[in-house]
Design a protein around this motif. Structure first.
Motif, PDB file in Angstrom:
ATOM      1  N   LEU A  21      70.056  -8.130 -37.461  1.00 56.41           N
ATOM      2  CA  LEU A  21      70.483  -9.340 -38.167  1.00 56.41           C
ATOM      3  C   LEU A  21      69.958 -10.599 -37.477  1.00 56.41           C
ATOM      4  O   LEU A  21      69.527 -11.552 -38.137  1.00 56.41           O
ATOM      5  CB  LEU A  21      72.014  -9.387 -38.246  1.00 56.41           C
ATOM      6  CG  LEU A  21      72.675  -8.383 -39.189  1.00 56.41           C
ATOM      7  CD1 LEU A  21      74.191  -8.434 -39.044  1.00 56.41           C
ATOM      8  CD2 LEU A  21      72.278  -8.660 -40.634  1.00 56.41           C
ATOM      9  N   ILE A  22      69.989 -10.598 -36.162  1.00 54.53           N
ATOM     10  CA  ILE A  22      69.494 -11.756 -35.412  1.00 54.53           C
ATOM     11  C   ILE A  22      67.997 -11.945 -35.642  1.00 54.53           C
ATOM     12  O   ILE A  22      67.522 -13.065 -35.879  1.00 54.53           O
ATOM     13  CB  ILE A  22      69.803 -11.597 -33.908  1.00 54.53           C
ATOM     14  CG1 ILE A  22      71.314 -11.709 -33.670  1.00 54.53           C
ATOM     15  CG2 ILE A  22      69.063 -12.652 -33.084  1.00 54.53           C
ATOM     16  CD1 ILE A  22      71.737 -11.433 -32.239  1.00 54.53           C
ATOM     17  N   GLU A  23      67.248 -10.851 -35.601  1.00 53.39           N
ATOM     18  CA  GLU A  23      65.804 -10.939 -35.829  1.00 53.39           C
ATOM     19  C   GLU A  23      65.498 -11.393 -37.254  1.00 53.39           C
ATOM     20  O   GLU A  23      64.551 -12.154 -37.488  1.00 53.39           O
ATOM     21  CB  GLU A  23      65.148  -9.578 -35.556  1.00 53.39           C
ATOM     22  CG  GLU A  23      65.130  -9.189 -34.089  1.00 53.39           C
ATOM     23  CD  GLU A  23      64.426 -10.223 -33.223  1.00 53.39           C
ATOM     24  OE1 GLU A  23      63.370 -10.744 -33.657  1.00 53.39           O
ATOM     25  OE2 GLU A  23      64.926 -10.512 -32.122  1.00 53.39           O
ATOM     26  N   LEU A  24      66.308 -10.932 -38.213  1.00 58.86           N
ATOM     27  CA  LEU A  24      66.124 -11.361 -39.597  1.00 58.86           C
ATOM     28  C   LEU A  24      66.358 -12.866 -39.728  1.00 58.86           C
ATOM     29  O   LEU A  24      65.604 -13.572 -40.418  1.00 58.86           O
ATOM     30  CB  LEU A  24      67.085 -10.596 -40.510  1.00 58.86           C
ATOM     31  CG  LEU A  24      67.078 -10.993 -41.996  1.00 58.86           C
ATOM     32  CD1 LEU A  24      65.698 -10.754 -42.612  1.00 58.86           C
ATOM     33  CD2 LEU A  24      68.146 -10.216 -42.760  1.00 58.86           C
ATOM     34  N   CYS A  25      67.378 -13.352 -39.053  1.00 60.01           N
ATOM     35  CA  CYS A  25      67.672 -14.792 -39.087  1.00 60.01           C
ATOM     36  C   CYS A  25      66.528 -15.602 -38.488  1.00 60.01           C
ATOM     37  O   CYS A  25      66.150 -16.656 -39.019  1.00 60.01           O
ATOM     38  CB  CYS A  25      68.969 -15.078 -38.331  1.00 60.01           C
ATOM     39  SG  CYS A  25      70.467 -14.523 -39.175  1.00 60.01           S
ATOM     40  N   CYS A  74      65.972 -23.957 -48.560  1.00 58.00           N
ATOM     41  CA  CYS A  74      65.600 -23.995 -47.141  1.00 58.00           C
ATOM     42  C   CYS A  74      66.753 -24.480 -46.270  1.00 58.00           C
ATOM     43  O   CYS A  74      67.095 -23.846 -45.268  1.00 58.00           O
ATOM     44  CB  CYS A  74      64.380 -24.892 -46.947  1.00 58.00           C
ATOM     45  SG  CYS A  74      62.841 -24.174 -47.561  1.00 58.00           S
ATOM     46  N   TRP A  75      67.378 -25.604 -46.652  1.00 57.35           N
ATOM     47  CA  TRP A  75      68.414 -26.129 -45.764  1.00 57.35           C
ATOM     48  C   TRP A  75      69.678 -25.279 -45.817  1.00 57.35           C
ATOM     49  O   TRP A  75      70.395 -25.157 -44.819  1.00 57.35           O
ATOM     50  CB  TRP A  75      68.690 -27.601 -46.043  1.00 57.35           C
ATOM     51  CG  TRP A  75      69.628 -27.967 -47.146  1.00 57.35           C
ATOM     52  CD1 TRP A  75      69.302 -28.392 -48.395  1.00 57.35           C
ATOM     53  CD2 TRP A  75      71.063 -27.997 -47.092  1.00 57.35           C
ATOM     54  NE1 TRP A  75      70.435 -28.662 -49.126  1.00 57.35           N
ATOM     55  CE2 TRP A  75      71.528 -28.439 -48.351  1.00 57.35           C
ATOM     56  CE3 TRP A  75      72.001 -27.695 -46.103  1.00 57.35           C
ATOM     57  CZ2 TRP A  75      72.880 -28.577 -48.650  1.00 57.35           C
ATOM     58  CZ3 TRP A  75      73.348 -27.835 -46.404  1.00 57.35           C
ATOM     59  CH2 TRP A  75      73.782 -28.268 -47.658  1.00 57.35           C
ATOM     60  N   ARG A  76      69.931 -24.642 -46.954  1.00 60.88           N
ATOM     61  CA  ARG A  76      71.097 -23.752 -47.011  1.00 60.88           C
ATOM     62  C   ARG A  76      70.856 -22.466 -46.224  1.00 60.88           C
ATOM     63  O   ARG A  76      71.801 -21.881 -45.685  1.00 60.88           O
ATOM     64  CB  ARG A  76      71.447 -23.440 -48.468  1.00 60.88           C
ATOM     65  CG  ARG A  76      72.099 -24.618 -49.179  1.00 60.88           C
ATOM     66  CD  ARG A  76      72.650 -24.249 -50.531  1.00 60.88           C
ATOM     67  NE  ARG A  76      73.374 -25.358 -51.131  1.00 60.88           N
ATOM     68  CZ  ARG A  76      73.943 -25.327 -52.327  1.00 60.88           C
ATOM     69  NH1 ARG A  76      73.861 -24.217 -53.057  1.00 60.88           N
ATOM     70  NH2 ARG A  76      74.582 -26.375 -52.801  1.00 60.88           N
ATOM     71  N   GLU A  80      73.367 -21.307 -43.193  1.00 60.63           N
ATOM     72  CA  GLU A  80      74.008 -20.007 -43.014  1.00 60.63           C
ATOM     73  C   GLU A  80      73.626 -19.369 -41.682  1.00 60.63           C
ATOM     74  O   GLU A  80      74.451 -18.728 -41.028  1.00 60.63           O
ATOM     75  CB  GLU A  80      73.635 -19.074 -44.176  1.00 60.63           C
ATOM     76  CG  GLU A  80      74.124 -19.545 -45.537  1.00 60.63           C
ATOM     77  CD  GLU A  80      75.636 -19.692 -45.607  1.00 60.63           C
ATOM     78  OE1 GLU A  80      76.347 -19.006 -44.841  1.00 60.63           O
ATOM     79  OE2 GLU A  80      76.119 -20.495 -46.427  1.00 60.63           O
ATOM     80  N   ILE A  81      72.378 -19.555 -41.275  1.00 61.66           N
ATOM     81  CA  ILE A  81      71.937 -19.002 -39.989  1.00 61.66           C
ATOM     82  C   ILE A  81      72.711 -19.652 -38.846  1.00 61.66           C
ATOM     83  O   ILE A  81      73.195 -18.977 -37.928  1.00 61.66           O
ATOM     84  CB  ILE A  81      70.419 -19.214 -39.806  1.00 61.66           C
ATOM     85  CG1 ILE A  81      69.646 -18.360 -40.802  1.00 61.66           C
ATOM     86  CG2 ILE A  81      69.998 -18.864 -38.377  1.00 61.66           C
ATOM     87  CD1 ILE A  81      68.158 -18.654 -40.836  1.00 61.66           C
ATOM     88  N   PHE A  84      76.316 -18.522 -38.841  1.00 59.93           N
ATOM     89  CA  PHE A  84      76.362 -17.111 -38.441  1.00 59.93           C
ATOM     90  C   PHE A  84      76.185 -16.966 -36.933  1.00 59.93           C
ATOM     91  O   PHE A  84      76.935 -16.236 -36.269  1.00 59.93           O
ATOM     92  CB  PHE A  84      75.270 -16.344 -39.187  1.00 59.93           C
ATOM     93  CG  PHE A  84      75.148 -14.901 -38.783  1.00 59.93           C
ATOM     94  CD1 PHE A  84      76.176 -14.003 -39.025  1.00 59.93           C
ATOM     95  CD2 PHE A  84      73.993 -14.434 -38.159  1.00 59.93           C
ATOM     96  CE1 PHE A  84      76.065 -12.664 -38.647  1.00 59.93           C
ATOM     97  CE2 PHE A  84      73.873 -13.110 -37.781  1.00 59.93           C
ATOM     98  CZ  PHE A  84      74.912 -12.220 -38.026  1.00 59.93           C
ATOM     99  N   PHE A  85      75.219 -17.680 -36.375  1.00 60.22           N
ATOM    100  CA  PHE A  85      74.995 -17.617 -34.930  1.00 60.22           C
ATOM    101  C   PHE A  85      76.207 -18.144 -34.160  1.00 60.22           C
ATOM    102  O   PHE A  85      76.591 -17.593 -33.127  1.00 60.22           O
ATOM    103  CB  PHE A  85      73.751 -18.424 -34.557  1.00 60.22           C
ATOM    104  CG  PHE A  85      72.454 -17.696 -34.799  1.00 60.22           C
ATOM    105  CD1 PHE A  85      72.432 -16.329 -34.984  1.00 60.22           C
ATOM    106  CD2 PHE A  85      71.247 -18.388 -34.835  1.00 60.22           C
ATOM    107  CE1 PHE A  85      71.241 -15.647 -35.203  1.00 60.22           C
ATOM    108  CE2 PHE A  85      70.046 -17.720 -35.048  1.00 60.22           C
ATOM    109  CZ  PHE A  85      70.047 -16.346 -35.240  1.00 60.22           C
ATOM    110  N   GLY A  86      76.800 -19.225 -34.665  1.00 58.67           N
ATOM    111  CA  GLY A  86      77.982 -19.764 -34.006  1.00 58.67           C
ATOM    112  C   GLY A  86      79.124 -18.771 -33.983  1.00 58.67           C
ATOM    113  O   GLY A  86      79.819 -18.616 -32.968  1.00 58.67           O
ATOM    114  N   ASP A  87      79.318 -18.068 -35.102  1.00 57.48           N
ATOM    115  CA  ASP A  87      80.382 -17.058 -35.174  1.00 57.48           C
ATOM    116  C   ASP A  87      80.087 -15.865 -34.279  1.00 57.48           C
ATOM    117  O   ASP A  87      81.002 -15.276 -33.686  1.00 57.48           O
ATOM    118  CB  ASP A  87      80.569 -16.591 -36.618  1.00 57.48           C
ATOM    119  CG  ASP A  87      81.273 -17.628 -37.480  1.00 57.48           C
ATOM    120  OD1 ASP A  87      81.930 -18.523 -36.902  1.00 57.48           O
ATOM    121  OD2 ASP A  87      81.168 -17.553 -38.717  1.00 57.48           O
TER     122      ASP A  87
END
Length: 314
Positions: A21-25, A74-76, A80-81, A84-87
């Motif tokens: 998931l991290i690599e996808l982001c 793009c900005w959305r 979300e990334i 998601f990273f913060g969580d």
């Protein structure tokens, strides 16, 4: 930490999934970053994306895409990334912070990658929606770091603060940072670090930041050939810090010096300094007098007697 893995046999599967998931982001971020980092993200046509990303985008995919659709997507995506990273950092067990040595789900390398993402994103992004949401994710990360038992992560927030304070004083800042759009995500970057610092630490980071920033805004530039880039950025950052209610009374001790610098900035020969001074002055007025308490009486403004103002600024 709120997320725990009770059955160790699933730990490796969770780690693999989170890693994917991290690599996808990161892959998505690489595609959309040229749009939100553009000096004019609202004016990029879809066909320009083909030139920016020839390996991942083709013109056939963008036939019915308008500039507005492109920007929103793009900005959305960046939004979300970032959230998601913060969580991930806030909720998942991270390396060196778990009671059992190998029971973490986020490695220190992954945490560092996420941190680098936020640094780059907040420094370079021009789209307000993108960096405002990145600020929320980065704030979650900073809150987690300040509370970590391991000094490795706590020290990282201090390194970030030192890095940005040094950067805005160098020539390199003109290449890496945004002087328009009220400094872009830079004030949010500093605000996230300073406002989340634990009170029991004595607000040392706030004190250090204020010392450097006030010194920069007090520097008067009259020669049209000299650069005022650092002064303007410092005013934008100070404006954000004085607006932050989480800093409470701790920030008021710097209001006097900032108020003097803001008023002096009105006489600058540079328009951008006068503009930044106005924003700083407005933030200080709201911090000192507060916002209008009555929504019904719009003509009634908050006020303080002179003695109270003097005591606040002491």
């Amino acid at each position: 930490m709120f997320f725990t893995i009770k059955e160790s046999e699933f730990l490796s599967e969770w780690k693999a999934l989170i890693g994917e998931l991290i690599e996808l982001c990161f892959s998505v971020s690489k595609i959309v970053s040229p749009i939100v980092n553009s000096k004019s993200p609202e004016g990029i046509f879809p066909t320009e994306l083909v030139t920016m990303q020839p390996d991942t985008v083709n013109s056939e995919q963008l036939k019915n895409v308008t500039p507005q659709m492109l920007l929103v997507c793009c900005w959305r995506s960046m939004k979300e990334i970032s959230l998601f990273f913060g969580d991930l950092v806030r909720l998942l067990p991270i390396e060196h912070e778990t009671l059992q040595e190998h029971s973490y789900l986020l490695s220190s390398a992954q945490v560092n990658q996420i941190g680098d993402y936020f640094v780059q994103h907040l420094f370079e992004t021009r789209h307000r929606g993108a960096f405002e949401l990145a600020y929320i994710g980065f704030t979650s990360m900073c809150e987690t770091f300040w509370k970590c038992r391991n000094g490795l992560y706590c020290d990282q927030t201090l390194k970030w603060a030192d890095h940005v304070l040094n950067l805005i004083q160098t020539e390199e800042s003109k290449m890496k940072l945004c002087s328009t759009r009220r400094g872009g995500g830079l004030p949010y970057f500093v605000q996230a670090i300073v406002s989340t610092e634990l009170v029991q630490n004595g607000r040392k980071t706030l004190s250090k930041c204020m010392s450097v920033l006030l010194k920069l805004v007090e520097t008067k530039v009259d020669d049209a050939d000299e650069e005022n880039f650092s002064q303007v950025l410092a005013m934008y950052i100070l404006s954000a810090l004085f607006k932050d209610t989480r800093l409470g009374e701790d920030v008021l001790q710097y209001a006097e010096a900032a108020l003097i610098a803001a008023i002096n900035g009105f006489d600058s020969v540079f328009w951008n300094v006068r503009n930044a001074s106005t924003l700083l002055f407005s933030s200080l007025i709201n911090r000192i007098f507060g916002v209008n308490r009555s929504k019904e009486e719009i003509s009634k403004k908050n006020s303080q007697i002179v003695l109270v103002v003097i005591l606040l600024l002491k």
